[in-house]
Scaffold this active site. Structure first.
Site, PDB file in Angstrom:
ATOM      1  N   ASP A  49      55.980  -7.601  44.952  1.00  0.00           N
ATOM      2  CA  ASP A  49      54.563  -7.405  45.446  1.00  0.00           C
ATOM      3  C   ASP A  49      53.891  -6.119  46.034  1.00  0.00           C
ATOM      4  O   ASP A  49      54.602  -5.174  46.557  1.00  0.00           O
ATOM      5  CB  ASP A  49      54.664  -7.839  47.144  1.00  0.00           C
ATOM      6  CG  ASP A  49      53.404  -8.526  47.953  1.00  0.00           C
ATOM      7  OD1 ASP A  49      52.418  -9.414  47.220  1.00  0.00           O
ATOM      8  OD2 ASP A  49      52.692  -7.369  48.188  1.00  0.00           O
ATOM      9  N   TYR A  54      47.102  -0.377  46.755  1.00  0.00           N
ATOM     10  CA  TYR A  54      48.227   0.878  47.298  1.00  0.00           C
ATOM     11  C   TYR A  54      48.761   1.874  46.182  1.00  0.00           C
ATOM     12  O   TYR A  54      49.474   3.075  46.404  1.00  0.00           O
ATOM     13  CB  TYR A  54      49.771  -0.005  46.877  1.00  0.00           C
ATOM     14  CG  TYR A  54      49.462  -1.857  47.869  1.00  0.00           C
ATOM     15  CD1 TYR A  54      48.642  -1.551  48.907  1.00  0.00           C
ATOM     16  CD2 TYR A  54      50.748  -2.012  48.063  1.00  0.00           C
ATOM     17  CE1 TYR A  54      48.724  -2.726  49.844  1.00  0.00           C
ATOM     18  CE2 TYR A  54      50.582  -3.316  48.461  1.00  0.00           C
ATOM     19  CZ  TYR A  54      49.778  -3.422  49.646  1.00  0.00           C
ATOM     20  OH  TYR A  54      49.811  -4.940  50.036  1.00  0.00           O
ATOM     21  N   LYS A  83      47.026  -7.255  43.205  1.00  0.00           N
ATOM     22  CA  LYS A  83      45.680  -7.869  43.836  1.00  0.00           C
ATOM     23  C   LYS A  83      44.714  -6.782  43.779  1.00  0.00           C
ATOM     24  O   LYS A  83      44.691  -6.276  42.847  1.00  0.00           O
ATOM     25  CB  LYS A  83      46.096  -7.331  45.794  1.00  0.00           C
ATOM     26  CG  LYS A  83      47.109  -8.135  45.879  1.00  0.00           C
ATOM     27  CD  LYS A  83      47.423  -7.455  47.656  1.00  0.00           C
ATOM     28  CE  LYS A  83      49.618  -8.217  48.135  1.00  0.00           C
ATOM     29  NZ  LYS A  83      49.754  -6.753  47.617  1.00  0.00           N
ATOM     30  N   HIS A 116      42.688 -10.128  47.411  1.00  0.00           N
ATOM     31  CA  HIS A 116      43.401  -8.429  48.184  1.00  0.00           C
ATOM     32  C   HIS A 116      42.389  -8.994  50.134  1.00  0.00           C
ATOM     33  O   HIS A 116      43.285  -9.654  50.799  1.00  0.00           O
ATOM     34  CB  HIS A 116      43.300  -7.940  47.592  1.00  0.00           C
ATOM     35  CG  HIS A 116      44.157  -6.401  48.825  1.00  0.00           C
ATOM     36  ND1 HIS A 116      44.264  -5.210  47.771  1.00  0.00           N
ATOM     37  CD2 HIS A 116      44.497  -6.613  49.864  1.00  0.00           C
ATOM     38  CE1 HIS A 116      45.612  -4.922  49.103  1.00  0.00           C
ATOM     39  NE2 HIS A 116      45.902  -5.057  49.703  1.00  0.00           N
TER      40      HIS A 116
END
Ligand code: NAP
Length: 322
Positions: A49, A54, A83, A116
């Site tokens: 994931d 990130y 996402k 997201h």
């Protein structure tokens, strides 16, 4: 009860029921994401994931390609999620956003592309655009138009499946009732653990054949940027620890197994080799119904991630009970 390692999504694709989380706190060297992903694949994880937000997709991608190149896995055996960040919700920005992730990953497709968060921010390069007073600058987009753009990404073969994250049941319903809907969301990825067991949202998702994917299943990283660190530590919970002791397991393993037994796909973040291995040892023991019930009883609707940067937006999801 032997657990299947994969669940069939409503579009026919398979999702491994246990995934590695790759969100990291500031200050952690990005190369750690490569190492953790590499170890996880060697241990047997097939679900990773990740997210544009990130800022380590390149490093995660390096491990994926390395493990494909050395023959440990085939691309089609891996399940990679990315996402769509909140600044890319305008329909014309959706495909370029996915293409950016693919470019960083150096892959041709992802397995899952999810929205997201359900609220949107001003488009641009800044992940959290702020005004002179430090206030997040929001945007207004009809989520159904964003969804239609995700459907096109699936049709173009850039992602196998599409889904959402952090949506409440009304927001899910809005997508499901969209005129001309082509594909249902396959999943809703939300915070879920014994202190926030999401029983109502889970029931709703099951009734619509949408998989609930649990994040912060171990109680979150307690990163003070996002989480109030005065909240209690899930993994120190005495009841969870007593159950773990009884089964000769760790509280983390019990927290993960709990989700698997209730039909939830679960993510576990660790960048520590020993804990990455430990978290994968959840297919060889079973929690009896009384333990499941006891863990259900730990629920206290405690949300570690309040998504405070979305407060004030009309699509902020937590104004609804579930
Ligand atoms: P988490 O899975 O709840 O893990 C929290 C912490 O537990 C980690 O920092 C880890 O530290 C530690 N840990 C892991 N295994 C352990 C074990 N066996 N015993 C004791 N401690 C252990 O963390 P999370 O990052 O909040 O959630 C997981 C993933 O969900 C994320 O990484 C991300 O991929 C996703 N996520 C999505 C959203 C969203 O908005 N959609 C939000 C948050 C998270 P070590 O690394 O030191 O082991």
């Amino acid at each position: 009860m032997a657990l299947s390692r994969c669940v069939k999504l409503n579009d026919g694709h398979l999702m491994p029921v246990l995934g590695l989380g790759t969100l990291v706190s500031e200050g952690v060297p990005k190369s750690k994401a490569t190492e953790a992903t590499r170890v996880a694949i060697e241990v047997g994880y097939r679900h990773i994931d990740a997210a544009y937000f990130y800022e380590n997709e390149e490093e995660v991608g390096n491990a994926l390609r390395e493990k494909i190149a050395d023959g440990t896995v085939k691309r089609e055996e891996l399940f990679y999620t990315t996402k769509l960040w909140a600044t890319f919700f305008r329909p014309e920005l959706v495909r370029p956003a996915l293409e950016r992730s693919l470019k960083k990953l150096r892959l041709d497709y992802v397995d899952l592309f999810i929205i997201h968060v359900p609220f949107m921010m001003k488009p641009g390069e800044e992940l959290l655009p702020k005004d002179a007073n430090g206030k997040i600058i929001f945007d207004t987009v009809d989520l159904r138009d964003t969804w239609a753009a995700l459907e096109k990404c699936k049709d173009a073969g850039l992602t196998k499946s599409i889904g959402v994250s952090n949506f409440n049941h009304k927001q899910l319903e809005m997508i499901l009732n969209k005129p001309g809907l082509k594909y249902k969301p396959v999943c809703n990825q939300v915070e879920c653990h014994p202190y926030l067991n999401q029983s109502k949202l889970l029931e709703f998702c099951k009734s619509k054949d949408i998989v609930l994917v649990a994040y912060s299943a171990l109680g979150s990283q307690r990163n003070s940027n996002w989480v109030d660190d005065s909240n209690p530590y899930l993994l120190e919970d005495p009841v969870l620890n007593a159950i773990a002791k009884k089964h000769n397991r760790s509280p983390a393993q019990v927290a993960l197994r709990y989700q698997l037994q209730r039909g939830v796909v679960v993510l576990a973040k660790s960048f520590n080799e020993q804990r990455i291995k430990e978290n994968f040892q959840v297919f060889d023991f079973e929690l009896p119904p009384e333990d499941m019930k006891t863990i259900d009883g730990l629920n206290r609707n405690l949300r570690y991630f309040k998504l405070l940067f979305g407060v004030g937006h009309p699509c902020y999801p937590y104004s609804e009970e579930y």
